[in-house]
Enzyme design. Structure first.
Site, PDB file in Angstrom:
ATOM      1  NE  ARG A 132      -2.595  -3.528  11.022  1.00  0.00           N
ATOM      2  CZ  ARG A 132      -1.889  -3.785   9.924  1.00  0.00           C
ATOM      3  NH1 ARG A 132      -0.882  -3.014   9.596  1.00  0.00           N
ATOM      4  NH2 ARG A 132      -2.174  -4.813   9.174  1.00  0.00           N
ATOM      5  NE  ARG A 134      -6.130  -3.235   7.892  1.00  0.00           N
ATOM      6  CZ  ARG A 134      -4.979  -3.210   7.228  1.00  0.00           C
ATOM      7  NH1 ARG A 134      -4.109  -2.241   7.406  1.00  0.00           N
ATOM      8  NH2 ARG A 134      -4.691  -4.171   6.388  1.00  0.00           N
ATOM      9  NE  ARG A 145      -4.015  -8.333   5.057  1.00  0.00           N
ATOM     10  CZ  ARG A 145      -3.930  -7.590   6.166  1.00  0.00           C
ATOM     11  NH1 ARG A 145      -4.438  -8.035   7.280  1.00  0.00           N
ATOM     12  NH2 ARG A 145      -3.339  -6.453   6.125  1.00  0.00           N
TER      13      ARG A 145
HETATM   14  P1  AMP Z   1      -2.379  -3.191   2.871  1.00  0.00           P
HETATM   15  O1  AMP Z   1      -2.996  -2.140   3.722  1.00  0.00           O
HETATM   16  O2  AMP Z   1      -1.211  -2.700   2.075  1.00  0.00           O
HETATM   17  O3  AMP Z   1      -2.041  -4.433   3.654  1.00  0.00           O
HETATM   18  O4  AMP Z   1      -3.474  -3.612   1.794  1.00  0.00           O
HETATM   19  C1  AMP Z   1      -4.733  -4.125   2.204  1.00  0.00           C
HETATM   20  C2  AMP Z   1      -5.332  -5.002   1.112  1.00  0.00           C
HETATM   21  O5  AMP Z   1      -5.517  -4.232  -0.083  1.00  0.00           O
HETATM   22  C3  AMP Z   1      -4.463  -6.168   0.685  1.00  0.00           C
HETATM   23  O6  AMP Z   1      -4.593  -7.291   1.540  1.00  0.00           O
HETATM   24  C4  AMP Z   1      -4.989  -6.423  -0.725  1.00  0.00           C
HETATM   25  O7  AMP Z   1      -6.217  -7.097  -0.689  1.00  0.00           O
HETATM   26  C5  AMP Z   1      -5.243  -5.013  -1.229  1.00  0.00           C
HETATM   27  N1  AMP Z   1      -4.034  -4.445  -1.901  1.00  0.00           N
HETATM   28  C6  AMP Z   1      -3.299  -3.368  -1.498  1.00  0.00           C
HETATM   29  N2  AMP Z   1      -2.279  -3.145  -2.331  1.00  0.00           N
HETATM   30  C7  AMP Z   1      -2.363  -4.111  -3.291  1.00  0.00           C
HETATM   31  C8  AMP Z   1      -1.578  -4.427  -4.423  1.00  0.00           C
HETATM   32  N3  AMP Z   1      -0.483  -3.736  -4.748  1.00  0.00           N
HETATM   33  N4  AMP Z   1      -1.963  -5.490  -5.172  1.00  0.00           N
HETATM   34  C9  AMP Z   1      -3.061  -6.212  -4.863  1.00  0.00           C
HETATM   35  N5  AMP Z   1      -3.824  -5.980  -3.802  1.00  0.00           N
HETATM   36  C10 AMP Z   1      -3.490  -4.927  -3.011  1.00  0.00           C
END
Ligand code: AMP
Length: 189
Positions: A132, A134, A145
């Site tokens: 991906r 990013r 992660r």
């Molecule tokens: P994602 O795109 O959902 O993988 O989110 C990217 C990043 O945003 C994650 O690795 C976290 O650092 C932060 N993040 C997103 N949603 C949450 C959540 N519900 N709680 C804590 N951190 C979040």
């Protein structure tokens, strides 16, 4: 109840396809996809106060703290487009967040209708996340992660299963088939 009133959570590891499915399901069900990751990334790129607070944590592949996330989600769920239902992509990610969400919905006389769990083998997840490309997706961050997911988020599978809300979907299928499988599950109750 028709699909319009649905409160659906998408659960799955990083790279399981939650974001892709959230967009597709949002169109099919006519409810907004609410992605906390997208909201936070937008805040970072706009340099808002929130963005400055979460930038470092996100770059490291860790989780933003539960209290800050509660504010973000409470604000978003209160917006008019979410009153008729929503798909949550990336929230809740911890047991505390799951309890926060229950409280927010209860205060509104709403409840979770289904938790869609996209199951994908770990190596596929890592490969997808790296493909991906990013900017926060170096291999060590991708692995971090995944580790954080196993430790903090995976326990929610058991929580929602015990409440009879979990719908398991094979997330390694082609995108269209995953969407169809989810819609079949949601329509089946
Ligand atoms: P994602 O795109 O959902 O993988 O989110 C990217 C990043 O945003 C994650 O690795 C976290 O650092 C932060 N993040 C997103 N949603 C949450 C959540 N519900 N709680 C804590 N951190 C979040």
């Amino acid at each position: 109840m028709g699909s319009a009133g649905r409160c659906v959570i998408l659960l799955g590891a990083p790279g399981s396809g939650k974001g892709t499915q959230a967009e597709r399901l949002s169109a099919a069900l006519g409810v907004p996809a609410i992605s906390t990751g997208d909201m936070l990334r937008r805040a970072v790129s706009q340099g808002t106060d929130l963005g400055q607070r979460v930038d470092g944590v996100m770059s490291a592949g860790r989780l933003v703290d539960d209290e800050l996330m509660a504010e973000v989600v409470a604000g978003r769920l209160a917006e008019p487009d979410a009153t008729g239902g929503f798909l949550l992509d990336g929230y809740p990610r911890t047991a505390v967040q799951a309890a926060t969400l229950d409280g927010l919905l209860e205060a509104d006389h709403r409840k979770i209708d289904a938790v869609v769990y996209l199951e994908v083998p770990e190596e596929t997840l890592v490969r997808r996340s790296l493909a991906r490309g990013r900017k926060d997706d170096t291999e060590s961050v991708v692995r971090e992660r995944q580790r954080v997911y196993r430790e903090q988020t995976e326990p929610l599978v058991g929580l929602y299963e015990s409440r009879g809300l979990l719908r398991r979907i094979d997330g390694s299928q082609p995108v269209e088939q995953v969407t169809r499988a989810v819609l079949d599950q949601l329509e089946g109750g």
